[in-house]
Write an enzyme that holds these catalytic residues in place. Structure first.
Site, PDB file in Angstrom:
ATOM      1  N   LYS A  56      -0.697  10.729  88.827  1.00 57.62           N
ATOM      2  CA  LYS A  56      -1.033   9.487  89.540  1.00 57.62           C
ATOM      3  C   LYS A  56      -0.842   9.613  91.051  1.00 57.62           C
ATOM      4  O   LYS A  56      -1.518   8.932  91.824  1.00 57.62           O
ATOM      5  CB  LYS A  56      -0.155   8.346  89.029  1.00 57.62           C
ATOM      6  CG  LYS A  56      -0.466   7.918  87.607  1.00 57.62           C
ATOM      7  CD  LYS A  56      -1.724   7.072  87.552  1.00 57.62           C
ATOM      8  CE  LYS A  56      -1.938   6.513  86.152  1.00 57.62           C
ATOM      9  NZ  LYS A  56      -3.225   5.798  86.057  1.00 57.62           N
ATOM     10  N   SER A 307      -0.366  15.274  81.579  1.00 52.61           N
ATOM     11  CA  SER A 307      -0.588  14.377  82.711  1.00 52.61           C
ATOM     12  C   SER A 307       0.674  13.783  83.338  1.00 52.61           C
ATOM     13  O   SER A 307       0.626  13.316  84.470  1.00 52.61           O
ATOM     14  CB  SER A 307      -1.544  13.261  82.312  1.00 52.61           C
ATOM     15  OG  SER A 307      -1.070  12.588  81.177  1.00 52.61           O
TER      16      SER A 307
END
Lengths: 325, 325
Positions: A56, A307
């Site tokens: 992110k 991720s």
């Protein structure tokens, strides 16, 4: 008439220039044990080792760095109880910009502390009573803040796509790229890169079974809103695909598959015990699909994005205890 | 008269050539949070991501690759219940050589399984009744096997030293290098590199408090044998420094410090929660010394070796539960 996609390979390359030296170039790791187990060459992009613990940061930093000086002077607003909150907070602290983050009152205290630790102001809302979208809009208008969306913004999508750019630069050409799928920012950014560099690369998104909004939307041919079920993959509990991300996913992604919580825990345990990597449930979904044999990858070169890694030790202990228990 | 050291920088460089493309070049990772906390720039060499989960693979592979064809055809013998066992087993499987590993009957089943998983033959002995040294010698002579010592062999020390070579190549010059210290193979190899490249770099070894044989030996000016106490740092429970490693440590290491189990757990938790890395207790001792403020590193560039990650999830859960409980 097909509308042009909101994102190109050139956009991702430009984002890569912008975040160079600020975001970590995370390592690509592999394991002969893993390769033997799945019968393929598997290359893992370890975004759990990214700053603030997840991919992110790439999109948040890229987006905020592209705001005008005036916008940055007024400050930015994000709505998230998860990795996007920490990413925006850290990016703002690096860019000298005030960050306000809307978080539900029941957000984990550790996430709130981490977000405040990077210098952001946290504003609470009641997840069950308040309309989050409306609150965000109202607050932004009232205070003159610029909203940084967690995925539905071309600048955020381009930043996320740099994950695949680095993976392919470091690992070489891939036959298959497997990516966790929540709002679709990471998957759409990575798909633009993988297809742009080599059209024959198959791109696969992985959702939790309990939150298969994109799978169902693809089947319906339009964005459908679902009732999200319970899952340990808290980063992917979204009811509807993104307005901007969905067209990219529909155009470029070859297949979306789902994984169960049990399959996610299996992948987390493998990463922990064999790879020595702490990966959060959502971060392990792409590998979970590969390990579970959900994909036909035999003999291929397979890129897999891990991720994020934001799971605290107490939660991991409770997940482990539930496993097979 | 000073005897020449059994190891030179050139030996380590030669070892680096030999293991290139076989051992992983593990990443060097950092964290602004860590830097802010200790007031220094800290660069962590993540050998927990090495093949077989620890730096031990470097020395084992290098040593076995340097045996004659005749020696490899007869096979090798190692005595270890820990990371050296798995390292020798994996190295032998890659070099097409039979491995026999002596392990105590009470070794953790997971370590035994991992060693056998790489194709080694495990021979049990009773840690309380049998003389391990004698057993190893007798078995080697009886079966014509070549012993691969866990640390007291210049080829093993040279292989271990490649850890520091890569760290300094990737991170740039260091003011301080902090290394876990058990038998002394890793520390002596790394010290030869750090001092050989830049004499001003301070090199520090870190032992568990319960197993401070090197600290006491340095104070005594000779190798002394201690009664090893209980510690979670199972990779460093040694009663006496190595015959070959001790002279190198004495000549080149600036300081040896000790850390408590509590300090080790603190470092493991930091690595887990903030760095997303699984590091075993012994592997975290060097960082534990830095985090605990045992060293004056303010404003300096500090390299820290994370030497291994072989701790299974059940053990980690029990360590976490004991922490502060």
């Amino acid at each position: 008439v097909t509308e042009p996609l909101p994102l190109s390979l050139a956009d991702v390359r430009a984002a890569a220039e912008r975040i160079r030296g600020v975001a970590h170039r995370t390592p690509v790791v592999g394991s002969r044990t893993l390769d033997a187990r799945v019968g393929a060459r598997v290359l893992l992009k370890a975004e759990n080792l990214q700053r603030a613990g997840a991919f992110k940061f790439r999109g948040a930093y890229h987006c905020i760095s592209r705001l005008s000086e005036q916008e940055r002077a007024r400050g930015v607003l994000a709505s998230s109880s998860g990795n996007h909150a920490q990413a925006v907070a850290l990016a703002c602290s690096l860019l000298g910009c005030a960050a306000t983050v809307l978080m539900p009152t029941d957000a984990p205290p550790s996430k709130r502390r981490a977000t405040e630790g990077y210098g952001a102001t946290v504003v609470e809302f009641d997840r069950y009573c308040d309309d989050r979208e409306r609150l965000t809009q109202e607050r932004a208008e009232r205070d003159g803040l610029t909203i940084v969306h967690a995925y539905d913004d071309p600048r955020v999508m381009a930043g996320a796509g740099t994950t695949a750019l680095e993976l392919i630069e470091d690992a070489g050409p891939l036959d298959v790229l497997v990516v966790p799928l929540g709002g679709g920012g990471l998957l759409s950014g990575c798909a633009v890169v993988a297809k742009g560099l080599r059209a024959a690369t198959r791109v696969i998104g992985v959702e939790p079974q309990a939150s298969d909004d994109t799978l169902r939307s693809l089947a319906a041919g339009r964005r459908v809103t679902i009732e999200v079920g319970a899952t340990i993959a808290d980063g992917q509990q979204l009811a509807v695909p993104g307005r901007l991300t969905f067209p990219v996913v529909r155009a470029l992604v070859d297949r979306v598959v789902t994984v169960s919580d049990e399959q996610i825990l299996e992948a987390m345990a493998f990463l922990f015990e064999r790879m020595k990597l702490v990966v959060e449930p959502s971060g392990a979904t792409a590998l979970a699909a590969v390990l579970a044999g959900e994909l036909d990858v035999s003999g291929l070169r397979v890129g897999v994005v891990l991720s994020g890694g934001n799971v605290d030790s107490a939660r991991l202990v409770s997940l482990w205890k539930g496993r097979g228990g």
